[in-house]
Design a protein around this motif. Structure first.
Motif, PDB file in Angstrom:
ATOM      1  N   UNK A 167       0.834  -1.207   0.000  1.00  0.00           N
ATOM      2  CA  UNK A 167       0.000   0.000   0.000  1.00  0.00           C
ATOM      3  C   UNK A 167       0.866   1.254   0.000  1.00  0.00           C
ATOM      4  N   UNK A 168       1.910   1.250   0.794  1.00  0.00           N
ATOM      5  CA  UNK A 168       2.779   2.430   0.863  1.00  0.00           C
ATOM      6  C   UNK A 168       3.518   2.649  -0.447  1.00  0.00           C
ATOM      7  N   UNK A 169       4.045   1.587  -1.030  1.00  0.00           N
ATOM      8  CA  UNK A 169       4.769   1.711  -2.303  1.00  0.00           C
ATOM      9  C   UNK A 169       3.856   2.262  -3.395  1.00  0.00           C
ATOM     10  N   UNK A 170       2.661   1.721  -3.506  1.00  0.00           N
ATOM     11  CA  UNK A 170       1.760   2.173  -4.564  1.00  0.00           C
ATOM     12  C   UNK A 170       1.311   3.617  -4.370  1.00  0.00           C
ATOM     13  N   UNK A 171       1.123   4.014  -3.121  1.00  0.00           N
ATOM     14  CA  UNK A 171       0.740   5.402  -2.862  1.00  0.00           C
ATOM     15  C   UNK A 171       1.888   6.347  -3.212  1.00  0.00           C
ATOM     16  N   UNK A 172       3.076   6.027  -2.745  1.00  0.00           N
ATOM     17  CA  UNK A 172       4.210   6.932  -2.940  1.00  0.00           C
ATOM     18  C   UNK A 172       4.656   6.988  -4.397  1.00  0.00           C
ATOM     19  N   UNK A 173       4.670   5.876  -5.107  1.00  0.00           N
ATOM     20  CA  UNK A 173       5.160   5.904  -6.493  1.00  0.00           C
ATOM     21  C   UNK A 173       4.203   6.641  -7.424  1.00  0.00           C
ATOM     22  N   UNK A 174       2.958   6.792  -6.987  1.00  0.00           N
ATOM     23  CA  UNK A 174       2.008   7.576  -7.775  1.00  0.00           C
ATOM     24  C   UNK A 174       2.135   9.071  -7.495  1.00  0.00           C
ATOM     25  N   UNK A 175       2.682   9.427  -6.330  1.00  0.00           N
ATOM     26  CA  UNK A 175       2.768  10.828  -5.926  1.00  0.00           C
ATOM     27  C   UNK A 175       4.090  11.493  -6.269  1.00  0.00           C
ATOM     28  N   UNK A 176       5.166  10.700  -6.345  1.00  0.00           N
ATOM     29  CA  UNK A 176       6.502  11.275  -6.482  1.00  0.00           C
ATOM     30  C   UNK A 176       7.240  10.699  -7.683  1.00  0.00           C
ATOM     31  N   UNK A 177       8.220  11.445  -8.154  1.00  0.00           N
ATOM     32  CA  UNK A 177       8.984  11.001  -9.315  1.00  0.00           C
ATOM     33  C   UNK A 177       9.750   9.723  -9.017  1.00  0.00           C
ATOM     34  N   UNK A 178      10.368   9.674  -7.845  1.00  0.00           N
ATOM     35  CA  UNK A 178      11.165   8.510  -7.458  1.00  0.00           C
ATOM     36  C   UNK A 178      10.825   8.089  -6.026  1.00  0.00           C
ATOM     37  N   UNK A 179      10.912   6.782  -5.781  1.00  0.00           N
ATOM     38  CA  UNK A 179      10.726   6.239  -4.435  1.00  0.00           C
ATOM     39  C   UNK A 179      11.935   5.366  -4.116  1.00  0.00           C
ATOM     40  N   UNK A 180      12.468   5.530  -2.906  1.00  0.00           N
ATOM     41  CA  UNK A 180      13.593   4.726  -2.443  1.00  0.00           C
ATOM     42  C   UNK A 180      13.140   3.930  -1.225  1.00  0.00           C
ATOM     43  N   UNK A 181      13.216   2.618  -1.309  1.00  0.00           N
ATOM     44  CA  UNK A 181      12.905   1.793  -0.145  1.00  0.00           C
ATOM     45  C   UNK A 181      14.205   1.253   0.435  1.00  0.00           C
ATOM     46  N   UNK A 182      14.238   1.095   1.753  1.00  0.00           N
ATOM     47  CA  UNK A 182      15.409   0.511   2.401  1.00  0.00           C
ATOM     48  C   UNK A 182      14.948  -0.572   3.353  1.00  0.00           C
ATOM     49  N   UNK A 183      15.654  -1.687   3.342  1.00  0.00           N
ATOM     50  CA  UNK A 183      15.376  -2.758   4.285  1.00  0.00           C
ATOM     51  C   UNK A 183      14.570  -3.901   3.696  1.00  0.00           C
ATOM     52  N   UNK A 184      14.765  -5.077   4.283  1.00  0.00           N
ATOM     53  CA  UNK A 184      13.915  -6.215   3.962  1.00  0.00           C
ATOM     54  C   UNK A 184      14.293  -7.009   2.728  1.00  0.00           C
ATOM     55  N   UNK A 185      15.578  -6.952   2.298  1.00  0.00           N
ATOM     56  CA  UNK A 185      15.972  -7.754   1.140  1.00  0.00           C
ATOM     57  C   UNK A 185      17.110  -8.718   1.502  1.00  0.00           C
ATOM     58  N   UNK A 186      17.150  -9.134   2.754  1.00  0.00           N
ATOM     59  CA  UNK A 186      18.169 -10.070   3.217  1.00  0.00           C
ATOM     60  C   UNK A 186      17.730 -11.518   3.054  1.00  0.00           C
ATOM     61  N   UNK A 187      18.391 -12.465   3.764  1.00  0.00           N
ATOM     62  CA  UNK A 187      18.135 -13.892   3.565  1.00  0.00           C
ATOM     63  C   UNK A 187      17.125 -14.528   4.521  1.00  0.00           C
ATOM     64  N   UNK A 188      16.567 -13.768   5.464  1.00  0.00           N
ATOM     65  CA  UNK A 188      15.725 -14.378   6.494  1.00  0.00           C
ATOM     66  C   UNK A 188      14.239 -14.303   6.163  1.00  0.00           C
ATOM     67  N   UNK A 189      13.455 -14.994   6.975  1.00  0.00           N
ATOM     68  CA  UNK A 189      12.019 -15.130   6.696  1.00  0.00           C
ATOM     69  C   UNK A 189      11.283 -13.796   6.705  1.00  0.00           C
ATOM     70  N   UNK A 190      11.786 -12.814   7.466  1.00  0.00           N
ATOM     71  CA  UNK A 190      11.096 -11.530   7.559  1.00  0.00           C
ATOM     72  C   UNK A 190      11.565 -10.535   6.501  1.00  0.00           C
ATOM     73  N   UNK A 191      12.422 -10.970   5.601  1.00  0.00           N
ATOM     74  CA  UNK A 191      12.860 -10.120   4.491  1.00  0.00           C
ATOM     75  C   UNK A 191      11.895 -10.313   3.326  1.00  0.00           C
TER      76      UNK A 191
END
Length: 251
Positions: A54-78
């Motif tokens: 929900x946050x990604x879709x809202x922000x990418x529609x409002x702004x030219x660029x969106x930068x996300x950080x976190x959650x791309x590691x090797x564990x179950x919560x990534x």
């Protein structure tokens, strides 16, 4: 493009619990400022896929660029990669280039390329890889969304593979007039008048308080117009001196 904007989406339960202090917002904003791309919004969301989508879709529609950080590691919560794929309505799988590079890196370290590590090679279909010179596992760009690691050192390194992809705006110039002993209540009226006189210049007032002997206000002016900025600097220096402070200038 003359007025690009950006948003930063910080992902992770550890940020919301207070266990981890974020510095990625500062890093991204400082990297983008010289490119003329101001960060207009920042959000922090938990490790719940629906919230991230929900946050990604809202922000990418409002702004030219969106930068996300976190959650791309090797564990179950990534779960960020899966959430980005869901936000764009595409599939996700191991990227062949990421698999090749990561396999070679782990082999060179004499370390097994396990299933959890292979998770870091999964990217949304159609995404473009973002190089990670620190630990090897890539970030990725999906449309106008750039997905970075949460570890600050890695996130900062990834930004170096992003700058050339961005359309820049007008470069914002900045000057800081720092006055020891200044108090906001004393300068507020005149500062407001200066702001009205120079609408093309953004002016901010930032007090600090270290001790009774070490306190004051930093007046920060920003503008793409160097001439207007120089005029405002003169006014801010005059204001500081009128209140008994010897202004310190940094740019």
């Amino acid at each position: 493009m003359t007025d690009p904007t950006a948003a930063v989406l910080l992902i992770g339960d550890e940020l919301l619990s207070g266990r981890t202090r974020d510095i990625n917002l500062q890093q991204v904003a400082q990297y983008l400022e010289p490119l003329g791309i101001p960060v207009r919004e920042a959000r922090t969301v938990c490790d719940v896929q629906e919230e991230i989508v929900a946050a990604v879709n809202d922000l990418r529609a409002k702004y030219t660029y969106v930068f996300t950080t976190g959650g791309i590691g090797p564990t179950h919560d990534d779960i960020t990669a899966d959430a980005i794929a869901a936000a764009f309505g595409v599939g996700i799988s191991e990227h062949p280039d990421a698999m090749r590079d990561m396999a070679a890196r782990y082999a060179a370290m004499n370390t097994e390329f396990t299933a959890p590590r292979r998770r870091m090679a999964r990217v949304p279909h159609g995404a473009i890889l973002i190089a990670n010179p620190v630990s090897g596992a890539p970030g990725f760009q999906t449309g106008n969304v750039f997905t970075l690691a949460g570890v600050p050192q890695i996130a900062r390194a990834m930004l170096e593979d992003i700058g050339h992809r961005l359309e820049t705006g007008a470069v914002i110039h900045k000057v800081t007039v720092r006055g020891k002993g200044l108090r906001e209540g004393d300068l507020a009226t005149r500062l407001g008048e200066i702001a009205k006189e120079f609408p093309a210049v953004g002016i901010g007032s930032y007090p600090w308080y270290g001790s009774i002997e070490d306190h004051g206000v930093a007046l920060v002016a920003r503008s793409p117009d160097k001439s207007a900025l120089a005029s405002v600097q003169t006014e801010l220096e005059t204001l500081a001196r009128s209140l008994g402070a010897d202004p310190e200038i940094t740019t």
